[in-house]
Write a protein that holds these residues in place. Sequence first.
Motif, PDB file in Angstrom:
ATOM      1  N   ARG A   8     -13.944  27.996  50.451  1.00  0.00           N
ATOM      2  CA  ARG A   8     -13.756  27.035  51.199  1.00  0.00           C
ATOM      3  C   ARG A   8     -15.033  26.034  51.403  1.00  0.00           C
ATOM      4  N   THR A   9     -14.670  24.734  51.704  1.00  0.00           N
ATOM      5  CA  THR A   9     -15.822  24.034  52.066  1.00  0.00           C
ATOM      6  C   THR A   9     -15.833  24.207  53.518  1.00  0.00           C
ATOM      7  N   ALA A  10     -17.231  23.265  54.065  1.00  0.00           N
ATOM      8  CA  ALA A  10     -17.461  23.536  55.315  1.00  0.00           C
ATOM      9  C   ALA A  10     -16.538  22.982  56.260  1.00  0.00           C
ATOM     10  N   ALA A  11     -15.712  22.180  55.849  1.00  0.00           N
ATOM     11  CA  ALA A  11     -14.635  21.474  56.636  1.00  0.00           C
ATOM     12  C   ALA A  11     -13.652  22.591  56.600  1.00  0.00           C
ATOM     13  N   GLY A  12     -13.459  23.629  56.051  1.00  0.00           N
ATOM     14  CA  GLY A  12     -12.446  24.582  55.929  1.00  0.00           C
ATOM     15  C   GLY A  12     -11.101  24.224  54.914  1.00  0.00           C
ATOM     16  N   LYS A  13     -11.372  23.214  54.104  1.00  0.00           N
ATOM     17  CA  LYS A  13     -10.488  23.036  52.877  1.00  0.00           C
ATOM     18  C   LYS A  13     -10.858  23.906  51.910  1.00  0.00           C
ATOM     19  N   MET A  14      -9.953  24.130  50.846  1.00  0.00           N
ATOM     20  CA  MET A  14      -9.952  24.974  49.727  1.00  0.00           C
ATOM     21  C   MET A  14     -11.003  24.187  48.898  1.00  0.00           C
ATOM     22  N   ASP A  15     -12.094  24.878  48.436  1.00  0.00           N
ATOM     23  CA  ASP A  15     -13.117  24.196  47.608  1.00  0.00           C
ATOM     24  C   ASP A  15     -12.949  24.253  46.103  1.00  0.00           C
ATOM     25  N   LYS A  16     -11.956  23.213  45.651  1.00  0.00           N
ATOM     26  CA  LYS A  16     -11.457  23.275  44.403  1.00  0.00           C
ATOM     27  C   LYS A  16     -12.683  22.915  43.455  1.00  0.00           C
ATOM     28  N   ARG A  17     -13.772  22.383  43.670  1.00  0.00           N
ATOM     29  CA  ARG A  17     -14.635  22.129  42.747  1.00  0.00           C
ATOM     30  C   ARG A  17     -15.447  23.427  42.385  1.00  0.00           C
ATOM     31  N   ALA A  18     -15.523  24.424  43.272  1.00  0.00           N
ATOM     32  CA  ALA A  18     -16.339  25.667  43.173  1.00  0.00           C
ATOM     33  C   ALA A  18     -15.180  26.386  42.316  1.00  0.00           C
ATOM     34  N   LEU A  19     -13.748  26.385  42.403  1.00  0.00           N
ATOM     35  CA  LEU A  19     -12.833  27.050  41.571  1.00  0.00           C
ATOM     36  C   LEU A  19     -13.025  26.494  40.102  1.00  0.00           C
ATOM     37  N   ARG A  20     -13.119  25.392  40.028  1.00  0.00           N
ATOM     38  CA  ARG A  20     -13.207  24.869  38.759  1.00  0.00           C
ATOM     39  C   ARG A  20     -14.341  24.960  37.773  1.00  0.00           C
ATOM     40  N   ALA A  21     -15.403  25.510  38.502  1.00  0.00           N
ATOM     41  CA  ALA A  21     -16.782  25.559  38.154  1.00  0.00           C
ATOM     42  C   ALA A  21     -16.763  26.492  36.732  1.00  0.00           C
ATOM     43  N   ASP A  22     -15.733  27.619  36.894  1.00  0.00           N
ATOM     44  CA  ASP A  22     -15.750  28.394  35.790  1.00  0.00           C
ATOM     45  C   ASP A  22     -15.250  27.949  34.682  1.00  0.00           C
ATOM     46  N   TYR A  23     -14.335  26.849  34.635  1.00  0.00           N
ATOM     47  CA  TYR A  23     -13.668  26.268  33.613  1.00  0.00           C
ATOM     48  C   TYR A  23     -14.142  25.030  33.323  1.00  0.00           C
ATOM     49  N   TRP A  24     -14.854  24.460  33.893  1.00  0.00           N
ATOM     50  CA  TRP A  24     -15.556  23.096  33.546  1.00  0.00           C
ATOM     51  C   TRP A  24     -17.106  23.073  33.202  1.00  0.00           C
ATOM     52  N   ARG A  25     -17.483  22.204  32.243  1.00  0.00           N
ATOM     53  CA  ARG A  25     -18.853  22.246  31.986  1.00  0.00           C
ATOM     54  C   ARG A  25     -19.326  20.690  32.609  1.00  0.00           C
ATOM     55  N   GLY A  26     -20.364  20.755  33.170  1.00  0.00           N
ATOM     56  CA  GLY A  26     -20.862  19.441  33.975  1.00  0.00           C
ATOM     57  C   GLY A  26     -19.729  18.575  34.425  1.00  0.00           C
ATOM     58  N   ASP A  27     -19.668  17.517  34.076  1.00  0.00           N
ATOM     59  CA  ASP A  27     -18.473  16.469  34.721  1.00  0.00           C
ATOM     60  C   ASP A  27     -17.486  16.066  33.474  1.00  0.00           C
ATOM     61  N   ARG A  28     -17.429  16.907  32.492  1.00  0.00           N
ATOM     62  CA  ARG A  28     -16.332  16.584  31.557  1.00  0.00           C
ATOM     63  C   ARG A  28     -15.436  17.846  31.227  1.00  0.00           C
ATOM     64  N   LEU A  29     -14.318  17.665  30.772  1.00  0.00           N
ATOM     65  CA  LEU A  29     -13.364  18.749  30.494  1.00  0.00           C
ATOM     66  C   LEU A  29     -13.834  19.634  29.247  1.00  0.00           C
ATOM     67  N   VAL A  30     -13.701  20.766  29.348  1.00  0.00           N
ATOM     68  CA  VAL A  30     -14.247  21.388  27.967  1.00  0.00           C
ATOM     69  C   VAL A  30     -12.833  21.883  27.337  1.00  0.00           C
ATOM     70  N   ASN A  31     -12.468  21.194  26.295  1.00  0.00           N
ATOM     71  CA  ASN A  31     -11.358  21.294  25.512  1.00  0.00           C
ATOM     72  C   ASN A  31     -11.542  22.157  24.343  1.00  0.00           C
TER      73      ASN A  31
END
Length: 520
Positions: free
Chosen positions: A497-520
């Motif tokens: 979760r983020t500091a505001a208590g929301k689900m941190d989807k950026r952290a969840l995507r980190a294992d699947y995304w590289r930088g700022d673009r989709l890895v196809n």
Amino acid sequence: MRSIDYFDRGHDLDPGRTALIDAASGAELSFAEVKALTERIAVAMYAAGFENQQPVALYGPNSATIMVALLAIWRANGKWVPVNTRNAIEANAAYLNYVRCGWLFYHSSFAEDVAALRAKVPLLTRFICLDRAMGDDPALDDFIAGAPAQPLPDFSDPFGKPDDVVGLFPTGGTTGPSKGVVVTNLGWGTMLETLGEAVGGRTDDPVSLVVAPLTHAAGPVALGTMALGATQVILPGFDADAVLRTIPAYRITHLYLPPTALYGLLASPELGRQDVSSLRIFILVGSPVSPEKLRQAVQAFGPCLCQAYGQVESPMITTWLSPEIVAAAAAGDHPERLASCGRPTRSVQVGIMDDAGNLLPAGERGEIVVRGSLVSREYFELPEATAEARLFGWHHTGDVAYRAPDGYLFIVDRKKDMVVTGGFNVFTAEVEAAVTELAEVRECAVIGIPHEKWGEAVHAIVVADGIGADAIVTHAKARLGGVKAPKSVAFVDEIPRTAAGKMDKRALRADYWRGDRLVN
């Protein structure tokens, strides 16, 4: 102009030219025959109690008859209600109730679905079966035969009725039913004119292949090329081998597909065996395209590949990456442009905006915002949602991007957590709500992860006890349909979760995304 006026523009170029070819049945109709048939259907609708600007839905597989029915809806000045047959019945029923749809043209192969809709949508009272009589529902031929021979009223005016509604197009739902995007003749005509400018003038004998669902985005694309006088060759659905055999058989010049279908073509053994040199325009729309796959496609199909970016609220061609630019990038001239969605078209202003409403300079990331006649009028009977989408005097797309100094846009994220899978939009909150209906599930976060075929796949990250992935997927399919259901499930002890208590989807995507673009 009205939507049907664009078909009539193509008709007037050569009424005797073949307009529709149904590849499955071999049936062919000229522009003159299609025009006459749509006029007879529209007259029959009014004789049966249809009222000007009523909503009408289509439900069935690709066919020449479906295309004729769509054109007849516009001939009658009706509001088209697209229905995705891959959605769950509950979702389609909710949307038809929301827009108060009373008419449905359908194919008998979906009779079971239609029976369910009949029970769930009280205002849906007029049913016409396209191919044969079904109980009390007349076949289209019988429906036409029983109508009086009389001319249609003139539904237009000197300005082409710019404020009349072409359709009520559904967005992807979040926590409830989809919002209905009110598309008027003004916005629709702007899209068709812009599309015609982009894809026209490349051949004197345009022949367009229709493979994607006509009841979805392929219908508008077909109309756009029909305005240029193009013959439409209609396949019942996508099959890579069949598409590649059809291209030389009919000398196809124009083709629209989502990137997932392109990947299927590239993997087909028929690719090297079939002559695809007739192609002049191969439009990719709907989801991110792998730059490497795009480069391979140029090598396989020639300098015809192009991309467009848009959404229902600013349809299809907000930005454009032309075949010339794609071919040059594939050859090594600005190769980074293979990852771009193009530059803004002449129909719109496009900006990059921060959360405070400031337009950002080149290189800075923010939300894509749009202005112009391409933008839809409103969300149907949802003034608060409309106001939210038009904050600061621009339409907000929900997509995060940056603009290069030369004007090319690069999408890097989706502000609203939308997943684009196989050309269809899936909002994660709707999937999360369905998964957490299960008693065993404590929490669920849904993200899009890169997928070689679909562009992105729906992936659920779940905190649960005593339930397996198969049960979660099965439940989600029953609630939402196969498109929106997760394709994979991961189990975790807790969701970050983020500091505001929301689900941190950026952290969840980190294992699947590289930088700022989709890895196809």
